[in-house]
Design a protein around this motif. Structure first.
Motif, PDB file in Angstrom:
ATOM      1  N   LYS A 230       0.894  -1.103   0.040  1.00 43.29           N
ATOM      2  CA  LYS A 230       0.054   0.007   0.109  1.00 43.29           C
ATOM      3  C   LYS A 230       0.958   1.172   0.032  1.00 43.29           C
ATOM      4  CE  LYS A 230      -3.679  -0.154   2.628  1.00 43.29           C
ATOM      5  NZ  LYS A 230      -4.690  -0.119   3.556  1.00 43.29           N
ATOM      6  N   ASP A 231       2.191   1.210   0.739  1.00 40.15           N
ATOM      7  CA  ASP A 231       2.797   2.448   0.826  1.00 40.15           C
ATOM      8  C   ASP A 231       3.535   2.684  -0.424  1.00 40.15           C
ATOM      9  OD1 ASP A 231       2.327   2.839   3.497  1.00 40.15           O
ATOM     10  OD2 ASP A 231       4.261   1.876   4.332  1.00 40.15           O
TER      11      ASP A 231
ATOM     12  N   ARG B 270       1.015   3.962  -2.846  1.00 41.94           N
ATOM     13  CA  ARG B 270       0.769   5.534  -2.586  1.00 41.94           C
ATOM     14  C   ARG B 270       1.815   6.535  -2.962  1.00 41.94           C
ATOM     15  NH1 ARG B 270      -0.952   5.636   3.254  1.00 41.94           N
ATOM     16  NH2 ARG B 270      -2.939   4.694   2.412  1.00 41.94           N
ATOM     17  N   SER B 271       3.103   6.139  -2.791  1.00 38.77           N
ATOM     18  CA  SER B 271       4.190   6.708  -3.173  1.00 38.77           C
ATOM     19  C   SER B 271       4.409   7.203  -4.747  1.00 38.77           C
ATOM     20  CB  SER B 271       5.467   5.995  -2.851  1.00 38.77           C
ATOM     21  OG  SER B 271       5.759   5.087  -3.876  1.00 38.77           O
TER      22      SER B 271
ATOM     23  N   PHE C 267      -6.769   8.765  -5.311  1.00 37.86           N
ATOM     24  CA  PHE C 267      -7.142   8.955  -4.225  1.00 37.86           C
ATOM     25  C   PHE C 267      -8.470   9.042  -3.941  1.00 37.86           C
ATOM     26  CE2 PHE C 267      -2.515  10.941  -4.351  1.00 37.86           C
ATOM     27  CZ  PHE C 267      -1.928  10.280  -3.026  1.00 37.86           C
TER      28      PHE C 267
ATOM     29  N   ALA D  80      -9.098  12.988   2.083  1.00 37.22           N
ATOM     30  CA  ALA D  80      -8.073  11.688   2.359  1.00 37.22           C
ATOM     31  C   ALA D  80      -6.857  12.016   1.722  1.00 37.22           C
ATOM     32  CB  ALA D  80      -8.621  10.499   1.565  1.00 37.22           C
TER      33      ALA D  80
ATOM     34  N   ARG E  80      -5.253  14.574   3.952  1.00 35.33           N
ATOM     35  CA  ARG E  80      -4.842  14.288   5.217  1.00 35.33           C
ATOM     36  C   ARG E  80      -3.343  13.245   5.125  1.00 35.33           C
ATOM     37  NH1 ARG E  80      -5.356   8.893   6.860  1.00 35.33           N
ATOM     38  NH2 ARG E  80      -7.117   8.589   5.280  1.00 35.33           N
ATOM     39  N   LEU E  81      -3.444  12.526   3.998  1.00 36.89           N
ATOM     40  CA  LEU E  81      -2.241  11.538   3.903  1.00 36.89           C
ATOM     41  C   LEU E  81      -1.040  12.575   3.485  1.00 36.89           C
ATOM     42  CD1 LEU E  81      -3.998   8.611   1.802  1.00 36.89           C
ATOM     43  CD2 LEU E  81      -2.884   8.616   4.077  1.00 36.89           C
TER      44      LEU E  81
ATOM     45  N   GLU F 276       0.515  14.152   6.553  1.00 43.19           N
ATOM     46  CA  GLU F 276       1.345  12.942   7.067  1.00 43.19           C
ATOM     47  C   GLU F 276       2.728  13.074   6.439  1.00 43.19           C
ATOM     48  OE1 GLU F 276      -0.976   9.353   7.318  1.00 43.19           O
ATOM     49  OE2 GLU F 276      -2.740  10.450   8.575  1.00 43.19           O
ATOM     50  N   LYS F 277       2.758  13.012   5.220  1.00 40.20           N
ATOM     51  CA  LYS F 277       4.041  12.685   4.348  1.00 40.20           C
ATOM     52  C   LYS F 277       4.906  13.917   4.272  1.00 40.20           C
ATOM     53  CE  LYS F 277       5.716  10.712   0.219  1.00 40.20           C
ATOM     54  NZ  LYS F 277       6.555   9.546   0.945  1.00 40.20           N
TER      55      LYS F 277
END
Length: 268
Positions: free
Chosen positions: A212-213, A216-217, A243, A248, A251-252, A255-256
């Motif tokens: 998942k990471d 997402r990257s 996304f 969402a 928020r992500l 965080e990154k």
């Protein structure tokens, strides 16, 4: 039992309209450490000014102006700089094939460095039709890599691991093309004929990253480009890059990167 070291698997997204990614090294002001990491791309790290300490695994190379280091696909590497320097990085995605190159000094080193320098200057200018010129220079450089720097079969090591990395490379290549779609681990596993548990373990063991990471990257790489180069809204960018919605994505993103995408967009 000795604990196995793990290293971050990076997603390399080529420059728009080009089969590679070329950029100025972000540690140009010195006193910078790029921690150990790996990716499914061949990388050439070339020093234009100053010096840099480059590491391939546990082996150290001190690079001065005019010198470069070749990093093979999924080879663990890091960069340490203590003083001011300028370097350029060329990353060539190799998801669909396994080739290994030797960084031993050769007579052609000066020619390869000159091609890198030429590509870098063209990227800065970005004159009309520069993409065609960039690709022309790139294929000259790639020809040099294949004919002069490529390792012969008998010098390749860890063949079994290379085959497994090749399988993972095909999967990551598929994700690079379909990142904007809704792709669950189960869907991806079914596409390539694996069970989800095995595919998850493959990512963790050979990619050193959660599935998942990694996906997402890739999405973040494309979203950053949209934030920098377009006037699309945050919601449009979120949906365009896989996304579920703007909330969402925001928020992500915070965080990154530590800031909201709206703030990042304003700064651009």
């Amino acid at each position: 039992m000795k604990e196995e070291k793990t290293y971050r698997q990076e997603a390399v997204v080529p420059d728009r309209g080009l089969p590679f990614k070329l950029f100025r090294f972000e540690g140009a002001d010195g006193k910078y450490i790029r921690e150990a990491h790996q990716h499914c791309s061949v990388e050439i790290f070339a020093v234009r000014e100053g010096k840099a300490d480059a590491y391939l695994g546990d082996k150290k190379y001190v690079l001065s102006a005019g010198e470069f280091m070749i990093v093979n696909s999924n080879e663990v590497h890091s960069i340490h700089t203590s003083g001011r320097n300028e370097a350029i990085v060329l990353q060539i995605p190799m998801e669909k094939q396994i080739m290994r190159f030797s960084g031993e000094k050769r007579e052609e080193d000066e020619k390869l460095f000159a091609l890198l320098e030429k590509m870098y200057r063209q990227q800065i200018r970005k004159e009309y039709g520069y993409e065609l010129l960039m690709q022309s220079i790139f294929y000259q450089l790639k020809y040099l890599l294949l004919t002069v720097y490529q390792m012969s079969d008998e010098r390749k090591e860890h063949c079994t691991e290379n085959r497994k990395m090749g399988r993972l490379g095909k999967i990551t290549g598929y994700l690079q093309e379909h990142y904007a779609e809704e792709i669950s681990l189960e869907t991806l596993a079914a596409t390539f004929g694996y069970c989800p548990t095995y595919l998850s373990k493959m990512f963790r063991r050979y990619g050193r990253i959660n599935y998942k990471d990694y996906l997402r990257s890739i999405r973040f790489e494309h979203a950053l480009r949209e934030l920098e180069e377009t006037d699309l809204t945050i919601g449009e960018i979120a949906l365009k890059n896989g996304f579920p919605n703007s909330q969402a994505f925001s928020r992500l993103f915070r965080e990154k990167y530590g800031i909201l995408p709206t703030e990042y967009q304003r700064r651009q």
